[in-house]
Design a protein around this motif. Structure first.
Motif, PDB file in Angstrom:
ATOM      1  N   ASP B 182      11.159  -4.883  -3.972  1.00  0.00           N
ATOM      2  CA  ASP B 182      10.526  -5.384  -5.450  1.00  0.00           C
ATOM      3  C   ASP B 182       9.154  -5.275  -5.687  1.00  0.00           C
ATOM      4  O   ASP B 182       8.714  -4.809  -6.547  1.00  0.00           O
ATOM      5  N   VAL B 183       8.331  -5.527  -4.477  1.00  0.00           N
ATOM      6  CA  VAL B 183       6.929  -5.634  -4.623  1.00  0.00           C
ATOM      7  C   VAL B 183       6.482  -4.243  -4.875  1.00  0.00           C
ATOM      8  O   VAL B 183       5.634  -4.140  -5.685  1.00  0.00           O
ATOM      9  N   LEU B 184       7.074  -3.145  -4.079  1.00  0.00           N
ATOM     10  CA  LEU B 184       6.638  -1.673  -4.034  1.00  0.00           C
ATOM     11  C   LEU B 184       6.989  -1.127  -5.541  1.00  0.00           C
ATOM     12  O   LEU B 184       6.279  -0.314  -6.014  1.00  0.00           O
ATOM     13  N   LEU B 185       8.149  -1.607  -6.279  1.00  0.00           N
ATOM     14  CA  LEU B 185       8.537  -1.212  -7.263  1.00  0.00           C
ATOM     15  C   LEU B 185       7.734  -2.077  -8.633  1.00  0.00           C
ATOM     16  O   LEU B 185       8.200  -1.625  -9.475  1.00  0.00           O
ATOM     17  N   ALA B 186       6.777  -2.907  -8.218  1.00  0.00           N
ATOM     18  CA  ALA B 186       6.241  -3.778  -9.356  1.00  0.00           C
ATOM     19  C   ALA B 186       5.121  -2.903  -9.990  1.00  0.00           C
ATOM     20  O   ALA B 186       4.759  -3.148 -10.869  1.00  0.00           O
ATOM     21  N   LEU B 187       4.763  -1.776  -9.337  1.00  0.00           N
ATOM     22  CA  LEU B 187       3.952  -0.812 -10.077  1.00  0.00           C
ATOM     23  C   LEU B 187       4.536   0.440 -10.309  1.00  0.00           C
ATOM     24  O   LEU B 187       5.159   0.954  -9.766  1.00  0.00           O
ATOM     25  N   PRO B 188       4.095   1.150 -11.604  1.00  0.00           N
ATOM     26  CA  PRO B 188       4.748   2.426 -11.685  1.00  0.00           C
ATOM     27  C   PRO B 188       4.297   3.512 -10.943  1.00  0.00           C
ATOM     28  O   PRO B 188       3.267   3.276 -10.146  1.00  0.00           O
ATOM     29  N   ILE B 191       0.996   5.360 -10.949  1.00  0.00           N
ATOM     30  CA  ILE B 191      -0.074   4.644 -10.643  1.00  0.00           C
ATOM     31  C   ILE B 191      -0.447   4.178  -9.290  1.00  0.00           C
ATOM     32  O   ILE B 191      -1.566   4.415  -8.687  1.00  0.00           O
TER      33      ILE B 191
END
Lengths: 316, 339
Positions: B182-188, B191
């Motif tokens: 989830d954390v890794l996917l929290a940024l596009p 980017i």
């Protein structure tokens, strides 16, 4: 409903902390050499580097530096740009409003266009029209936005001369002129999202059409337009809105590319410039801001889904 | 639920009950457990007939699998979307490998014929340095067709391992892995890759690693979902009853049965890897000039869009045809598998 929002907001905090640690760690821990050295370059003495490190507070332990950076972000002190020697916050915020205008304009175009396409395809399921819409809108989605961007620029700005080549009108232009200049940059962003959202709208439509209450509505003699607008559209909206929320990340990534292509002074271009120039404070602040916006966008999508679907609203 | 980790010889009674509840054929389970136990002890089972029966059943299953695979290949060959996509993809693969010996030099500069429109000497015109646009368009396939498949392979490898472990073990391991994802996917993705590449420097290897890492979470989610669908099936229970190790059950029992979703996910990721690699090159985080990379060429030549559009439009067309081709392959595979 309020409890749902509150719970989601609370859940955002740990994720946000982890993301900020990730950004900070990437930017500060893995960079070889000290902060002072990366600013001053290889041609100054170690003493001068030490002096700058002390002034910047870069000689403090990593945890202290993280806390002061994160605390600064929350209280509005985002530090100074390493390259431009000016405070980061006004720089980032100005770019952010530019981007918000472009992204908002793109979303205004994306949502009705893709829902119309998806519902249209779903109503004529498995027809040639359906296949054409599905395959071509998905193809639009996988083509990088700078590719569709240059082709559109060529066709509409260079060849047909219908639209301006630049994205920014002369200073002091009224608002509608600004939007007119943003049409061309907004279309590649629209393509980026079109395939997914149209596909979800199509799936939603197909599912709704197979429901018994649609048959009831048709059998009780409701005109087709009433069935489509009153029942199908409303229920096909739920999966569609969900996917719009999840696509905000792609939209943000797309902004980076489109802003560079059209030379538009948004946060995406700022981020690329900061990254290429190794301006760490500027890079950190803009990436963190984008992460916050991304999470808020997802939250808004969840809330809209809850509003559209009473079962989630009551259960929340 | 940790009982599957036990590697003692006899099948666990709880597990046997669970199997019965799920409607597994108890005789078959006994049979397999016995066969496995005796194989471990290095002796023949008492009942030779039963063993033969089992071998026959295995052979029949293998034949059935082969037949299904043949059927799938035939169905794919009949799918027009798949075939068109495959032909375009193979064309670019061919050009990536052989174009340098078939076309003019893609690096030869000629100051006298800069930005010349398409002609007999230069089919697609020349760029600002007088280089042949056609030769550069064909050679440009190489970088993207090296980066994207390798990055996809890395993502599939790591994603499959993580997805298998998370989906098979569940519990705390699963929770921790999914939170990290989830954390890794929290940024596009674009980017995050800009962040990584600006700090770790450019270069093909770093780009491949970055895309591979950033695509891993999505792959592991897909694999995890597929594993969760399979882990309660009879054949998994049977393997666990035989006392096989978790790693064996994951790699040899579950993995072959979730290959279809993994293949589809792989082609989807391949398309996005091309997309991401080209975008990074366009943004200036890929290879440096004079590489004929499409994204880079579009970025450097786009200032000539008004006076020499061929320098930009041809590489754009090439890139678009490649991603659309991969998309068509994905579409064809997905349709054939779901039939």
């Amino acid at each position: 409903m309020l409890r749902l929002i509150g719970r989601r907001l609370l859940l955002m905090i740990p994720t946000l902390i982890l993301v900020s640690i990730l950004i900070f760690a990437l930017a500060e821990v893995f960079v070889p050499g000290s902060v002072g050295r990366s600013i001053l370059g290889p041609y100054v003495t170690e003493e001068q580097v030490q002096l700058l490190n002390e002034r910047l507070g870069a000689d403090r332990p990593i945890v202290v530096r993280y806390l002061s950076w994160a605390g600064g972000f929350v209280t509005g002190d985002w530090g100074d740009s390493a390259l431009l020697k000016v405070p980061v916050r006004p720089l980032v915020m100005e770019a952010f409003w530019h981007s918000l205008l472009l992204a908002g304009f793109a979303l205004v175009l994306i949502v009705p266009a893709s829902i119309a396409l998806g519902v249209f395809a779903g109503l004529r399921r498995d027809s040639v029209l359906d296949r054409t819409i599905t395959v071509s809108s998905l193809s639009m989605t996988v083509i990088p936005e700078f590719v569709s961007g240059v082709v559109l620029l060529y066709v509409f700005a260079v060849w047909l001369k219908w639209l301006p080549v630049t994205a920014l009108p002369p200073d002091g232009s009224p608002f509608y002129t600004r939007l007119y200049y943003l049409i061309l940059p907004a279309i590649p962003l629209m393509f980026l999202e079109l395939g997914y959202i149209a596909r979800m709208a199509r799936v939603g439509t197909v599912q709704v059409l197979s429901m018994p209450y649609i048959r009831t509505a048709v059998l009780k003699g409701l005109p087709r337009s009433r069935v489509v607008f009153g029942h199908v559209l409303r229920n096909a909206m739920v999966p569609t809105v969900t996917v719009i929320g999840s696509q905000v990340g792609w939209l943000l990534g797309g902004l980076v590319v489109v802003e560079k292509l059209f030379n538009y002074p948004g946060i995406g271009r700022l981020m690329v410039e900061a990254a290429l120039a190794h301006d760490i404070p500027l890079l950190e602040a803009s990436v963190l801001l984008v992460a916050v916006v991304y999470m808020i966008a997802n939250l808004i999508a969840d809330i809209v889904v809850a509003l559209l679907n009473p079962r989630i609203r009551m259960g929340g | 639920m940790d009982d599957h980790r036990q590697t003692s010889l006899g099948p666990d009674p709880d597990l046997r009950k669970e199997a019965a509840e799920l409607g597994a054929d108890p005789e078959m389970i006994e049979l397999r457990a016995e066969a496995a136990a005796s194989a471990r002890e290095g002796r023949l089972p008492a009942d030779q007939d039963r063993r033969d029966q089992e071998l026959q059943a295995d052979a029949a299953a293998a034949a059935e699998q082969k037949r299904q695979r043949r059927y799938l290949v035939k169905a794919l060959l009949r799918s027009p979307t798949f075939m068109i996509g495959l032909i375009i993809l193979l064309f670019w693969v061919f050009m990536a490998i052989f174009s340098t010996s078939l076309t003019q030099s893609y690096t030869a500069q000629d100051a006298m014929s800069s930005l010349k429109p398409p002609s007999a000497a230069h089919w697609f015109g020349t760029d600002d340095l007088g280089r042949d646009v056609f030769a550069r368009m064909m050679a440009g396939a190489r970088t993207v067709l090296v980066i994207a498949p390798l990055a996809t392979a890395l993502a599939l490898l790591w994603g499959s391992i993580i997805g298998l472990v998370a989906g098979f073990w569940r519990g705390l391991t699963d929770d921790i892995i999914m939170r990290g994802i989830d954390v890794l996917l929290a940024l596009p993705i674009i980017i995050t890759s800009i962040l990584i590449l600006s700090l770790f420097g450019k270069g093909t290897a770093i780009i491949i690693l970055t895309i591979g890492i950033l695509f891993t979470p999505v792959v592991s989610r897909t694999v995890r979902a597929a594993v969760i669908g399979e882990r309660e099936r009879e054949y998994v229970l049977a393997a666990r009853l035989r006392g096989e190790r978790s790693s064996f059950v994951m790699a040899r029992e579950i993995l072959p049965n979730i290959m279809q979703p993994i293949i589809v996910e792989g082609t989807v990721r391949l398309g996005y890897a091309v997309f991401t690699a080209a975008t990074l090159a366009f943004l200036g985080f890929g290879l440096a000039p004079p590489s004929p990379d499409w994204g880079l060429t579009i970025a450097t030549q786009r200032v000539f869009l008004q006076i020499a559009p061929w320098t930009v439009l041809f590489p754009a067309l090439a890139l678009a045809s490649l991603v659309v081709a991969i998309n068509l392959i994905t579409d064809g595979l997905g349709r054939t598998f779901s039939k």
